[in-house]
Write a protein that holds these residues in place. Structure first.
Motif, PDB file in Angstrom:
ATOM      1  N   TRP B  57       0.843  -1.019   0.273  1.00 10.93           N
ATOM      2  CA  TRP B  57       0.200   0.303   0.036  1.00 10.93           C
ATOM      3  C   TRP B  57       1.040   1.464  -0.245  1.00 10.93           C
ATOM      4  O   TRP B  57       0.685   2.247   0.767  1.00 10.93           O
ATOM      5  N   GLU B  59       2.602   2.881  -2.355  1.00 10.47           N
ATOM      6  CA  GLU B  59       2.523   4.149  -2.755  1.00 10.47           C
ATOM      7  C   GLU B  59       1.625   4.862  -2.702  1.00 10.47           C
ATOM      8  O   GLU B  59       1.065   5.769  -3.141  1.00 10.47           O
ATOM      9  N   LYS B  60       0.041   4.140  -2.652  1.00 14.56           N
ATOM     10  CA  LYS B  60      -1.379   4.960  -2.701  1.00 14.56           C
ATOM     11  C   LYS B  60      -1.330   5.636  -1.680  1.00 14.56           C
ATOM     12  O   LYS B  60      -2.255   6.247  -1.331  1.00 14.56           O
ATOM     13  N   THR B  61      -0.360   5.584  -0.406  1.00 14.64           N
ATOM     14  CA  THR B  61      -0.822   5.969   0.711  1.00 14.64           C
ATOM     15  C   THR B  61      -0.552   7.348   0.170  1.00 14.64           C
ATOM     16  O   THR B  61       0.222   8.588   1.022  1.00 14.64           O
ATOM     17  N   THR B  91      -9.351   7.760   1.427  1.00 18.52           N
ATOM     18  CA  THR B  91     -10.001   7.601   0.616  1.00 18.52           C
ATOM     19  C   THR B  91     -10.807   6.088   0.073  1.00 18.52           C
ATOM     20  O   THR B  91     -10.199   5.377   0.580  1.00 18.52           O
ATOM     21  N   GLU B  93      -9.955   4.465  -2.078  1.00 19.92           N
ATOM     22  CA  GLU B  93      -9.130   3.938  -3.020  1.00 19.92           C
ATOM     23  C   GLU B  93      -7.881   2.971  -1.645  1.00 19.92           C
ATOM     24  O   GLU B  93      -7.313   1.826  -1.993  1.00 19.92           O
ATOM     25  N   LEU B  94      -8.470   3.735  -1.301  1.00 22.50           N
ATOM     26  CA  LEU B  94      -7.521   3.626   0.274  1.00 22.50           C
ATOM     27  C   LEU B  94      -8.090   1.607   1.713  1.00 22.50           C
ATOM     28  O   LEU B  94      -7.649   1.978   2.387  1.00 22.50           O
ATOM     29  N   LEU B  97      -6.753  -1.123   3.455  1.00 23.79           N
ATOM     30  CA  LEU B  97      -5.445  -0.390   3.830  1.00 23.79           C
ATOM     31  C   LEU B  97      -4.988  -1.768   4.632  1.00 23.79           C
ATOM     32  O   LEU B  97      -6.042  -1.930   5.872  1.00 23.79           O
TER      33      LEU B  97
END
Lengths: 412, 106
Positions: B57, B59-61, B91, B93-94, B97
């Motif tokens: 995770w 990159e996404k954070t 978000t 997208e998370l 997580l």
């Protein structure tokens, strides 16, 4: 059952100190009754954002709550809102509430906080004149925070300057009146105060330093503030931030020792072993400063008092930290570690012109505090040094060829 | 609502509902996940909400700001994916997580 066992805890004051005490008692395994008594309409919430993001409308009350309102019932914590405690009977260990109801305690925690000093001026009760302490205070002033409105802030402490910064960002015209010749006179050095004065001036805040308010003008609603020297400042809103006084009435009435707050030992216990006092209302010896009695107005102090008190009630010990504070103004984050009050020397790292610097305060050659502006490493570094009882001489700490991390590591 | 899994250093897992717009720190504190103190309430002022973002995770954070990185410099046992959880906004997208908690915040 052991007759000395603590089965009933009453906490008077449902601010951060009181709320955290209840929470930490349950987390620590306390199975008895907990009654948390607060005068406000809300469950315990964080006060620091009131003069920052809450005033700016960037966070709502839900996000200020320490924990969701439903948690108190789930954890069997009896939260009494809109409720005032009016009397403590130490002999029978009872607390009387307004309306006459009485509750018994085995341990009592006074987390009664502080009340803002009110202006003793004609007109101070006009509509549009606000204090800065509770969410209700801020809710009352928020509607008038519109672009172009004229705000007068009386008192250039952290709260007043935070309010001024939010107001400028929202497009209000802001004048700050301060009786001292510089802002932040009680809480920082002339150098750091000068930096904040310049910053606010650059942001369009007008300062009336050495200004003595004489009268708040207006019919039903405020229209301006008159100074002793005859100056008149038009105003649509007036906010006063001229300090607080500890709320010690209950403690005084039941004969506890009160000297600039309710006096306690290092475990937050008053001279009555069944009664603790924590947060803004309490005056406690601070281990990192040779046991000097201090009444600190801060989140750190509220949380630490809660930790120490919950541990004491549970028969445990809790660790203490270097005192710390923070203030947000514009894009500046000020972080303070330690107590600077009796410093005799100050050195710097960084540059005020780059809006990133730290002031290190020394007393007899010993590092006692730091004001770090957009310099978080310097803040955390000094906080750790003081915590560990380590010293770094002024010429070493101001050596910019080394990072703060290297300096702290070399110190031990 | 996105779900976030917090894994204590002991291995104990907590799965919580995390409202979009709140932070990874707030979702933990409001659900009584132990191991995140967050004394300052999310002002990036105290560095007591240090966490490790699961590698998958990271990159996404997003990236830590320079303020946050300076604070992390002084946290205990910092790793590549260390973050201050008050600076990670939830978000959609998370959703899913995974966050690992350090032994101690001090």
């Amino acid at each position: 059952m052991n007759t000395n066992a603590i089965n009933r805890v009453i906490i008077i004051g449902a601010g951060q100190a009181g709320g955290e005490t209840a929470q930490r008692l349950r987390q620590g395994g306390f199975k008895g009754e907990i009654t948390l008594i607060g005068e406000e309409a809300f469950p315990p919430y964080q006060r620091p954002p009131l003069s920052k993001k809450y005033l700016a409308g960037k966070v709502d009350m839900d996000r200020l709550l320490l924990r969701p309102a439903s948690v108190y019932a789930e954890e069997n914590i009896s939260l009494l809102r809109d409720t005032r405690a009016v009397w403590i009977d130490r002999a029978s260990k009872r607390v009387r509430l307004e309306g006459g109801r009485e509750l018994s305690y085995d341990a009592l925690v006074l987390a009664t906080g502080a009340k803002p000093r009110a202006l003793k001026l004609a007109g101070a009760d006009l509509a549009g004149v606000h204090l800065f302490r509770t969410a209700a205070d801020v809710d009352a002033m928020k509607a008038a925070f519109v672009p172009g409105a004229r705000l007068v802030v009386i008192g250039a402490g952290y709260i007043g300057l935070e309010g001024a910064a939010v107001a400028r960002e929202m497009g209000l015209e802001v004048t700050v009146i301060e009786t001292a010749v510089r802002p932040l006179a009680r809480v920082t050095s002339p150098e750091v105060a000068g930096f904040f004065l310049d910053e606010h001036t650059r942001q369009g805040v007008r300062f009336m330093l050495g200004g003595q308010p004489a009268l708040i003008k207006g019919e039903a609603r405020v229209t301006g503030v008159s100074l002793m020297n005859g100056t008149e400042i038009p105003a649509d809103i007036v906010i006063t931030g001229i300090g607080v006084t500890p709320e010690t009435t209950l403690a005084e009435h039941c004969g506890l020792k009160v000297e600039n707050g309710i006096v306690t030992d290092e475990n937050c216990r008053t001279e009555d072993p069944a009664i603790y006092a924590i947060g803004d209302c309490a005056n406690r010896p601070i281990a990192h400063y040779g046991g000097r009695q201090c009444r600190l107005e801060s989140v750190h102090n509220a949380v630490e008092g809660a930790k120490l008190t919950a541990a004491a009630i549970l028969g445990q010990k809790a660790a203490t930290e270097t005192p710390w504070f923070w203030s947000d103004q514009y894009d500046l984050k000020l972080q303070i570690a330690g107590l600077f009050n009796d410093y005799d020397h100050v050195v710097f790292r960084g540059a005020m012109s780059e809006r990133s610097f730290a002031a290190f305060y020394y007393k007899d050659g010993r590092l006692i505090a730091v004001d770090a502006i957009n310099k978080p490493g310097e803040f955390l570094g000094v906080k750790a040094l003081i915590h560990k009882g380590l010293n770094v001489p002024p010429d070493v700490i101001s050596d910019e060829s080394r990072t703060m991390k290297e300096i702290v590591a070399a110190a031990g | 609502m996105p779900k976030v899994t917090y894994i204590e250093s002991s291995g104990t897992e907590h799965v919580v509902d995390a409202p979009v717009g709140q932070t990874v720190m707030e979702a933990a504190v409001k659900n009584a996940v132990p191991g995140i103190d967050a004394d300052c309430g999310g002002a990036c002022a105290c560095a007591t909400c240090h966490v490790y973002v699961d590698q998958a995770w990271a990159e996404k954070t997003g990236e830590a700001s320079s303020m946050e990185m300076s604070m992390l410099d002084f946290a205990n046992e910092v790793q590549d994916t260390s973050r201050l959880s008050c600076q990670i906004k939830i978000t959609e997208e998370l959703d899913g997580l995974v966050i690992r908690l350090p032994d101690s915040q001090h």
